[in-house]
Scaffold this motif. Structure first.
Motif, PDB file in Angstrom:
ATOM      1  N   ILE A 179       0.875  -1.171   0.000  1.00  0.00           N
ATOM      2  CA  ILE A 179       0.000   0.000   0.000  1.00  0.00           C
ATOM      3  C   ILE A 179       0.913   1.222   0.000  1.00  0.00           C
ATOM      4  CG2 ILE A 179      -0.275  -0.141   2.536  1.00  0.00           C
ATOM      5  CD1 ILE A 179      -3.126   1.125   1.991  1.00  0.00           C
ATOM      6  N   ILE A 180       0.851   2.006  -1.087  1.00  0.00           N
ATOM      7  CA  ILE A 180       1.843   3.073  -1.299  1.00  0.00           C
ATOM      8  C   ILE A 180       1.185   4.419  -1.628  1.00  0.00           C
ATOM      9  CG2 ILE A 180       3.739   1.558  -1.928  1.00  0.00           C
ATOM     10  CD1 ILE A 180       3.005   1.995  -4.870  1.00  0.00           C
ATOM     11  N   PRO A 181       0.385   4.969  -0.723  1.00  0.00           N
ATOM     12  CA  PRO A 181      -0.255   6.265  -0.998  1.00  0.00           C
ATOM     13  C   PRO A 181       0.756   7.391  -1.193  1.00  0.00           C
ATOM     14  CG  PRO A 181      -0.462   5.694   1.325  1.00  0.00           C
ATOM     15  CD  PRO A 181       0.039   4.469   0.625  1.00  0.00           C
ATOM     16  N   GLY A 182       1.905   7.312  -0.521  1.00  0.00           N
ATOM     17  CA  GLY A 182       2.923   8.343  -0.652  1.00  0.00           C
ATOM     18  C   GLY A 182       3.484   8.411  -2.055  1.00  0.00           C
ATOM     19  N   LEU A 183       3.922   7.290  -2.588  1.00  0.00           N
ATOM     20  CA  LEU A 183       4.502   7.249  -3.927  1.00  0.00           C
ATOM     21  C   LEU A 183       3.461   7.509  -5.000  1.00  0.00           C
ATOM     22  CD1 LEU A 183       6.911   4.214  -3.480  1.00  0.00           C
ATOM     23  CD2 LEU A 183       7.572   6.584  -3.900  1.00  0.00           C
ATOM     24  N   VAL A 184       2.235   7.050  -4.785  1.00  0.00           N
ATOM     25  CA  VAL A 184       1.173   7.289  -5.761  1.00  0.00           C
ATOM     26  C   VAL A 184       0.894   8.784  -5.867  1.00  0.00           C
ATOM     27  CG1 VAL A 184      -1.292   7.009  -6.215  1.00  0.00           C
ATOM     28  CG2 VAL A 184       0.071   5.028  -5.555  1.00  0.00           C
ATOM     29  N   ASP A 185       0.740   9.452  -4.725  1.00  0.00           N
ATOM     30  CA  ASP A 185       0.429  10.879  -4.737  1.00  0.00           C
ATOM     31  C   ASP A 185       1.612  11.736  -5.178  1.00  0.00           C
ATOM     32  OD1 ASP A 185      -2.063  10.245  -3.918  1.00  0.00           O
ATOM     33  OD2 ASP A 185      -1.905  11.069  -1.909  1.00  0.00           O
ATOM     34  N   LYS A 186       2.811  11.227  -4.997  1.00  0.00           N
ATOM     35  CA  LYS A 186       4.004  11.975  -5.397  1.00  0.00           C
ATOM     36  C   LYS A 186       4.441  11.635  -6.831  1.00  0.00           C
ATOM     37  CE  LYS A 186       5.188  14.343  -1.666  1.00  0.00           C
ATOM     38  NZ  LYS A 186       5.356  15.801  -1.668  1.00  0.00           N
ATOM     39  N   ASN A 187       3.636  10.827  -7.520  1.00  0.00           N
ATOM     40  CA  ASN A 187       3.952  10.401  -8.884  1.00  0.00           C
ATOM     41  C   ASN A 187       5.339   9.750  -8.966  1.00  0.00           C
ATOM     42  OD1 ASN A 187       1.498  11.398 -10.035  1.00  0.00           O
ATOM     43  ND2 ASN A 187       2.342  13.465  -9.939  1.00  0.00           N
ATOM     44  N   GLY A 188       5.638   8.953  -7.957  1.00  0.00           N
ATOM     45  CA  GLY A 188       6.948   8.307  -7.923  1.00  0.00           C
ATOM     46  C   GLY A 188       6.944   6.901  -8.480  1.00  0.00           C
ATOM     47  N   ILE A 189       5.880   6.526  -9.175  1.00  0.00           N
ATOM     48  CA  ILE A 189       5.742   5.159  -9.652  1.00  0.00           C
ATOM     49  C   ILE A 189       6.574   4.876 -10.899  1.00  0.00           C
ATOM     50  CG2 ILE A 189       4.118   3.431 -10.503  1.00  0.00           C
ATOM     51  CD1 ILE A 189       3.859   4.030  -7.557  1.00  0.00           C
ATOM     52  N   VAL A 190       6.630   5.816 -11.832  1.00  0.00           N
ATOM     53  CA  VAL A 190       7.297   5.580 -13.110  1.00  0.00           C
ATOM     54  C   VAL A 190       8.772   5.244 -12.926  1.00  0.00           C
ATOM     55  CG1 VAL A 190       7.950   6.577 -15.321  1.00  0.00           C
ATOM     56  CG2 VAL A 190       5.690   7.048 -14.366  1.00  0.00           C
ATOM     57  N   ALA A 191       9.469   6.059 -12.159  1.00  0.00           N
ATOM     58  CA  ALA A 191      10.895   5.824 -11.929  1.00  0.00           C
ATOM     59  C   ALA A 191      11.139   4.479 -11.256  1.00  0.00           C
ATOM     60  CB  ALA A 191      11.481   6.950 -11.077  1.00  0.00           C
ATOM     61  N   LEU A 192      10.279   4.136 -10.301  1.00  0.00           N
ATOM     62  CA  LEU A 192      10.414   2.856  -9.621  1.00  0.00           C
ATOM     63  C   LEU A 192      10.185   1.690 -10.572  1.00  0.00           C
ATOM     64  CD1 LEU A 192       8.679   3.331  -6.154  1.00  0.00           C
ATOM     65  CD2 LEU A 192      11.044   2.711  -6.570  1.00  0.00           C
ATOM     66  N   ARG A 207      11.466   3.849   0.483  1.00  0.00           N
ATOM     67  CA  ARG A 207      11.097   4.962  -0.396  1.00  0.00           C
ATOM     68  C   ARG A 207       9.650   5.396  -0.169  1.00  0.00           C
ATOM     69  NH1 ARG A 207      13.877   4.541  -6.288  1.00  0.00           N
ATOM     70  NH2 ARG A 207      12.888   6.593  -6.380  1.00  0.00           N
ATOM     71  N   GLU A 208       8.768   4.436   0.053  1.00  0.00           N
ATOM     72  CA  GLU A 208       7.374   4.792   0.325  1.00  0.00           C
ATOM     73  C   GLU A 208       7.263   5.547   1.638  1.00  0.00           C
ATOM     74  OE1 GLU A 208       3.291   5.216   0.975  1.00  0.00           O
ATOM     75  OE2 GLU A 208       4.483   5.087  -0.858  1.00  0.00           O
ATOM     76  N   ARG A 209       7.976   5.082   2.650  1.00  0.00           N
ATOM     77  CA  ARG A 209       7.917   5.733   3.955  1.00  0.00           C
ATOM     78  C   ARG A 209       8.450   7.163   3.871  1.00  0.00           C
ATOM     79  NH1 ARG A 209      10.765   2.137   6.419  1.00  0.00           N
ATOM     80  NH2 ARG A 209       9.145   0.573   6.376  1.00  0.00           N
ATOM     81  N   ARG A 210       9.507   7.339   3.085  1.00  0.00           N
ATOM     82  CA  ARG A 210      10.080   8.671   2.899  1.00  0.00           C
ATOM     83  C   ARG A 210       9.085   9.588   2.195  1.00  0.00           C
ATOM     84  NH1 ARG A 210      14.601   7.670  -0.425  1.00  0.00           N
ATOM     85  NH2 ARG A 210      15.591   6.816   1.437  1.00  0.00           N
ATOM     86  N   ALA A 211       8.375   9.038   1.194  1.00  0.00           N
ATOM     87  CA  ALA A 211       7.394   9.841   0.452  1.00  0.00           C
ATOM     88  C   ALA A 211       6.261  10.282   1.365  1.00  0.00           C
ATOM     89  CB  ALA A 211       6.843   9.033  -0.721  1.00  0.00           C
ATOM     90  N   ARG A 212       5.834   9.423   2.275  1.00  0.00           N
ATOM     91  CA  ARG A 212       4.772   9.805   3.214  1.00  0.00           C
ATOM     92  C   ARG A 212       5.224  10.952   4.117  1.00  0.00           C
ATOM     93  NH1 ARG A 212       2.912   3.834   5.460  1.00  0.00           N
ATOM     94  NH2 ARG A 212       2.498   2.863   3.434  1.00  0.00           N
ATOM     95  N   CYS A 213       6.443  10.879   4.609  1.00  0.00           N
ATOM     96  CA  CYS A 213       6.950  11.914   5.512  1.00  0.00           C
ATOM     97  C   CYS A 213       7.036  13.272   4.824  1.00  0.00           C
ATOM     98  CB  CYS A 213       8.334  11.513   6.034  1.00  0.00           C
ATOM     99  SG  CYS A 213       8.288  10.158   7.222  1.00  0.00           S
ATOM    100  N   GLU A 214       7.293  13.268   3.515  1.00  0.00           N
ATOM    101  CA  GLU A 214       7.432  14.526   2.786  1.00  0.00           C
ATOM    102  C   GLU A 214       6.132  15.328   2.756  1.00  0.00           C
ATOM    103  OE1 GLU A 214       8.984  13.538  -1.014  1.00  0.00           O
ATOM    104  OE2 GLU A 214      10.999  13.081  -0.254  1.00  0.00           O
ATOM    105  N   PHE A 215       5.008  14.650   2.999  1.00  0.00           N
ATOM    106  CA  PHE A 215       3.732  15.348   2.976  1.00  0.00           C
ATOM    107  C   PHE A 215       3.597  16.360   4.110  1.00  0.00           C
ATOM    108  CE2 PHE A 215       2.521  11.965   0.118  1.00  0.00           C
ATOM    109  CZ  PHE A 215       1.636  12.585  -0.741  1.00  0.00           C
TER     110      PHE A 215
END
Length: 340
Positions: free
Chosen positions: A164-177, A230-238
């Motif tokens: 479950i990756i709401p952070g990466l989804v909302d940050k559009n971090g999926i393509v690079a991954l 990476r997902e955890r980091r993306a969540r914290c950035e919010f």
């Protein structure tokens, strides 16, 4: 960051290892007639009865038992509609399963919460070895184990993780991954390709030729560990936008919590939205008291609610009774007295 278990269940809901095997002398299930499929079921069941692990055959249909199996990733959605020539056997502990005549003659799977790659592989591989020692298995020295799925020829091994990756989804971090995963014999696939807001994804290995089992297991485990970070980091950035941003997410969290606690009907989209905000806030700015949801509660909510809703099929998605059932599940998970 809130404390999480070593299995990193705040991001990875479960690990699933599947090993496919086909019987020598029988056509693949897609080419096998009814009598042949029934023979295969009988042969596999007889072999399982000789195992030290007790297996029970489960009727594949839409009910509470199979709803749970779907949410844990043990069964597939299409199996709900029942095929008498497909059989499913589940261990008493429900971590091991054997699916017969679904694409391959035999699919051995082990499922465990969080990241548990090595243990899942060991259990599934031990059962595969037992079956190989008791049955004639289709194998060619130059290729390895033969499968109807050409991507699985060789090791016939698939390792997957429900994330479950709401952070990466909302940050559009999926393509690079996705590009990184492609370079490492893996792929990242959304549970619902047409719904970009659904944070549920599957990370899985995609090739078994030209690589040995130990390397594939180690590579998949390393990749998913990095993925969780990476997902955890993306969540914290919010919440790095300051006090105003923190307040925004906390207010949204409280609103969603109240809706789930006091609502009588839960739509699929509401469950997805609520789960996403819960995971982000609990990762970056954990709540306290009644509003604090543990990772176990959050994982249960996703497994029992979102995954089971997806399992019902679109025709039943908006049925009032279905939504009431999900509401009851949510209330039980977050600790609401259903008698009130």
């Amino acid at each position: 960051m809130a404390n999480v278990s070593t299995r990193q269940t705040d991001v990875i809901l479960n690990t699933k290892v599947t090993i496919a095997r086909n019987l020598e002398g029988y056509k693949f299930p897609v080419k096998l007639d009814t009598n042949g499929k029934q023979e295969v079921i009988a042969i596999v069941e007889d072999a399982l009865n000789k195992s030290d692990i007790k297996f029970n055959r489960v009727e594949i249909k839409i009910d509470k038992t199979n709803d749970e199996l779907y949410s844990r990733g043990i069964t597939s959605r299409h199996l709900y509609y029942g095929d008498p020539n497909v059989a499913l056997f589940i261990s008493a502990s429900k971590d091991l399963s054997v699916l017969v005549n679904d694409g391959e003659h035999i699919k051995i799977s082990c499922v465990s919460d969080g990241i548990d790659t090595a243990s899942c592989f060991e259990k599934a591989n031990n059962l595969a070895a037992f079956i190989e020692n008791n049955l004639g298995i289709a194998y060619v020295e130059s290729l390895g184990f033969l499968t109807s799925n050409i991507e699985r020829i060789g090791l016939a091994l698939n390792i997957s993780y429900l994330a479950i990756i709401p952070g990466l989804v909302d940050k559009n971090g999926i393509v690079a991954l996705s590009n990184t995963f492609e370079e490492n014999y893996c792929k990242l696939t959304p549970i619902e390709p047409k719904n970009k807001d659904n944070p549920l994804y599957v990370l899985e290995t995609k090739a078994t030729l030209g690589i040995d089992e130990a390397t594939l297991v180690k590579m998949a485990d390393n990749l998913v560990q990095q993925f969780a970070v990476r997902e955890r980091r993306a969540r914290c950035e919010f919440v790095k936008g300051g006090e105003e941003m923190v307040e925004k997410y906390i207010n949204e969290y409280c609103c969603q919590f109240g809706m789930l606690k006091y609502g009588t009907l839960f739509s699929r989209s509401r469950m997805i939205d609520a789960s996403s905000i819960f995971y982000i806030v609990q990762s970056a700015h954990p709540m306290e008291g009644e509003l604090n949801l543990t990772w176990e509660q959050l994982s249960s909510m996703v497994r029992e609610c979102i995954m089971s809703i997806l399992g019902f099929g679109s025709d039943e998605m908006d049925v009032i009774e279905c939504q009431r059932t999900i509401a009851k599940r949510v209330k039980r998970i977050i600790g609401v007295d259903l008698k009130e």
